[in-house]
Write a protein that holds these residues in place. Structure first.
Motif, PDB file in Angstrom:
ATOM      1  N   ALA A 290      -0.428  18.767   1.486  1.00 58.45           N
ATOM      2  CA  ALA A 290       0.688  18.599   2.428  1.00 58.45           C
ATOM      3  C   ALA A 290       1.615  17.463   1.980  1.00 58.45           C
ATOM      4  O   ALA A 290       2.844  17.598   2.073  1.00 58.45           O
ATOM      5  CB  ALA A 290       0.156  18.325   3.828  1.00 58.45           C
ATOM      6  N   LEU A 291       1.057  16.384   1.492  1.00 60.06           N
ATOM      7  CA  LEU A 291       1.885  15.268   1.013  1.00 60.06           C
ATOM      8  C   LEU A 291       2.700  15.689  -0.209  1.00 60.06           C
ATOM      9  O   LEU A 291       3.886  15.351  -0.318  1.00 60.06           O
ATOM     10  CB  LEU A 291       1.019  14.058   0.686  1.00 60.06           C
ATOM     11  N   ARG A 292       2.073  16.434  -1.099  1.00 59.58           N
ATOM     12  CA  ARG A 292       2.798  16.896  -2.285  1.00 59.58           C
ATOM     13  C   ARG A 292       3.863  17.921  -1.914  1.00 59.58           C
ATOM     14  O   ARG A 292       4.942  17.944  -2.512  1.00 59.58           O
ATOM     15  CB  ARG A 292       1.820  17.443  -3.315  1.00 59.58           C
ATOM     16  N   ALA A 293       3.595  18.745  -0.907  1.00 59.38           N
ATOM     17  CA  ALA A 293       4.611  19.687  -0.422  1.00 59.38           C
ATOM     18  C   ALA A 293       5.788  18.925   0.177  1.00 59.38           C
ATOM     19  O   ALA A 293       6.949  19.316  -0.004  1.00 59.38           O
ATOM     20  CB  ALA A 293       4.004  20.638   0.609  1.00 59.38           C
ATOM     21  N   GLU A 294       5.506  17.834   0.873  1.00 62.42           N
ATOM     22  CA  GLU A 294       6.587  16.999   1.407  1.00 62.42           C
ATOM     23  C   GLU A 294       7.400  16.391   0.264  1.00 62.42           C
ATOM     24  O   GLU A 294       8.618  16.254   0.371  1.00 62.42           O
ATOM     25  CB  GLU A 294       6.013  15.907   2.307  1.00 62.42           C
ATOM     26  N   GLY A 295       6.734  16.040  -0.820  1.00 61.52           N
ATOM     27  CA  GLY A 295       7.436  15.531  -2.000  1.00 61.52           C
ATOM     28  C   GLY A 295       8.380  16.575  -2.580  1.00 61.52           C
ATOM     29  O   GLY A 295       9.505  16.262  -2.970  1.00 61.52           O
TER      30      GLY A 295
ATOM     31  N   PRO B 167       0.837  -1.210   0.000  1.00 65.26           N
ATOM     32  CA  PRO B 167       0.000   0.000   0.000  1.00 65.26           C
ATOM     33  C   PRO B 167       0.869   1.257   0.000  1.00 65.26           C
ATOM     34  O   PRO B 167       1.985   1.267   0.542  1.00 65.26           O
ATOM     35  CB  PRO B 167      -0.779  -0.113   1.309  1.00 65.26           C
ATOM     36  N   ALA B 168       0.349   2.299  -0.607  1.00 66.93           N
ATOM     37  CA  ALA B 168       1.112   3.547  -0.753  1.00 66.93           C
ATOM     38  C   ALA B 168       1.583   4.083   0.588  1.00 66.93           C
ATOM     39  O   ALA B 168       2.710   4.547   0.715  1.00 66.93           O
ATOM     40  CB  ALA B 168       0.266   4.592  -1.479  1.00 66.93           C
TER      41      ALA B 168
ATOM     42  N   LYS C 162       8.123  10.487  -5.327  1.00 70.34           N
ATOM     43  CA  LYS C 162       7.137   9.818  -6.188  1.00 70.34           C
ATOM     44  C   LYS C 162       6.061   9.125  -5.349  1.00 70.34           C
ATOM     45  O   LYS C 162       4.867   9.214  -5.643  1.00 70.34           O
ATOM     46  CB  LYS C 162       7.831   8.808  -7.084  1.00 70.34           C
ATOM     47  N   ALA C 163       6.469   8.439  -4.300  1.00 68.75           N
ATOM     48  CA  ALA C 163       5.515   7.716  -3.453  1.00 68.75           C
ATOM     49  C   ALA C 163       4.552   8.670  -2.745  1.00 68.75           C
ATOM     50  O   ALA C 163       3.370   8.352  -2.581  1.00 68.75           O
ATOM     51  CB  ALA C 163       6.259   6.852  -2.438  1.00 68.75           C
ATOM     52  N   LEU C 164       5.036   9.828  -2.344  1.00 72.44           N
ATOM     53  CA  LEU C 164       4.160  10.810  -1.694  1.00 72.44           C
ATOM     54  C   LEU C 164       3.071  11.286  -2.648  1.00 72.44           C
ATOM     55  O   LEU C 164       1.915  11.448  -2.258  1.00 72.44           O
ATOM     56  CB  LEU C 164       4.977  11.988  -1.173  1.00 72.44           C
ATOM     57  N   TYR C 165       3.437  11.484  -3.906  1.00 73.22           N
ATOM     58  CA  TYR C 165       2.443  11.878  -4.904  1.00 73.22           C
ATOM     59  C   TYR C 165       1.401  10.774  -5.078  1.00 73.22           C
ATOM     60  O   TYR C 165       0.204  11.037  -5.061  1.00 73.22           O
ATOM     61  CB  TYR C 165       3.130  12.195  -6.231  1.00 73.22           C
ATOM     62  N   GLU C 166       1.871   9.551  -5.238  1.00 72.84           N
ATOM     63  CA  GLU C 166       0.956   8.426  -5.426  1.00 72.84           C
ATOM     64  C   GLU C 166       0.045   8.252  -4.209  1.00 72.84           C
ATOM     65  O   GLU C 166      -1.147   7.963  -4.351  1.00 72.84           O
ATOM     66  CB  GLU C 166       1.740   7.161  -5.718  1.00 72.84           C
ATOM     67  N   TYR C 167       0.595   8.436  -3.031  1.00 73.79           N
ATOM     68  CA  TYR C 167      -0.190   8.338  -1.797  1.00 73.79           C
ATOM     69  C   TYR C 167      -1.270   9.414  -1.756  1.00 73.79           C
ATOM     70  O   TYR C 167      -2.419   9.156  -1.388  1.00 73.79           O
ATOM     71  CB  TYR C 167       0.752   8.459  -0.611  1.00 73.79           C
TER      72      TYR C 167
ATOM     73  N   PHE D  85      -6.022  10.322  -0.622  1.00 68.90           N
ATOM     74  CA  PHE D  85      -6.439  11.638  -0.153  1.00 68.90           C
ATOM     75  C   PHE D  85      -6.963  12.545  -1.256  1.00 68.90           C
ATOM     76  O   PHE D  85      -6.978  13.764  -1.094  1.00 68.90           O
ATOM     77  CB  PHE D  85      -5.293  12.318   0.596  1.00 68.90           C
ATOM     78  N   ALA D  86      -7.453  11.973  -2.343  1.00 67.43           N
ATOM     79  CA  ALA D  86      -8.038  12.789  -3.411  1.00 67.43           C
ATOM     80  C   ALA D  86      -9.238  13.579  -2.889  1.00 67.43           C
ATOM     81  O   ALA D  86      -9.502  14.689  -3.353  1.00 67.43           O
ATOM     82  CB  ALA D  86      -8.433  11.901  -4.582  1.00 67.43           C
TER      83      ALA D  86
END
Length: 125
Positions: free
Chosen positions: A70-75, A26-27, A51-56, A61-62
């Protein structure tokens, strides 16, 4: 430079075993493993973490835009940590910025999106 004194070696081993296990992970588990391993081997795992943060963010969280952002900012932060460590880091950063910008656009945050677009135009510099 790695600070091995501050690293939980059991967590590192657990993360490596999890990634090597058979089947699809799982992501959220991938993200957890890459977060741990990026502390030990940043060159190898920071691009995978980004990459995994984006997929997650997409997978789970769509429907929660603030968490996805926040996940994409962490990416983006993971990609920035590569700066100066790895050739080709600009590609990883521009991709992460693009994903971050997509989420900003979905949320209607135009001022922040303009700043991201400008950074992308500069090639992440």
């Amino acid at each position: 430079m790695n600070h091995t004194g501050n690293i939980n070696h059991h967590e590192v081993l657990r993360a490596r075993v999890a990634l090597l296990g058979s089947g699809t992970m799982p992501a959220r588990h991938q993200v957890a493993a890459y977060r741990t391993l990026a502390e030990v081997s940043p060159l190898a795992y920071l691009p995978l973490l980004a990459k995994a943060l984006y997929e997650y963010s997409l997978a789970e969280f769509a429907h929660r835009p603030e968490i996805a952002l926040a996940l994409r900012a962490e990416g983006v932060a993971a990609a920035r940590r590569m700066c100066g460590l790895e050739a080709g880091w600009e590609d990883v950063l521009v991709t992460a910025l693009g994903h971050y910008g997509e989420q900003l656009a979905l949320m209607g945050r135009e001022d922040e999106l303009r700043a991201v677009d400008e950074e992308i135009a500069r090639g992440g510099k």
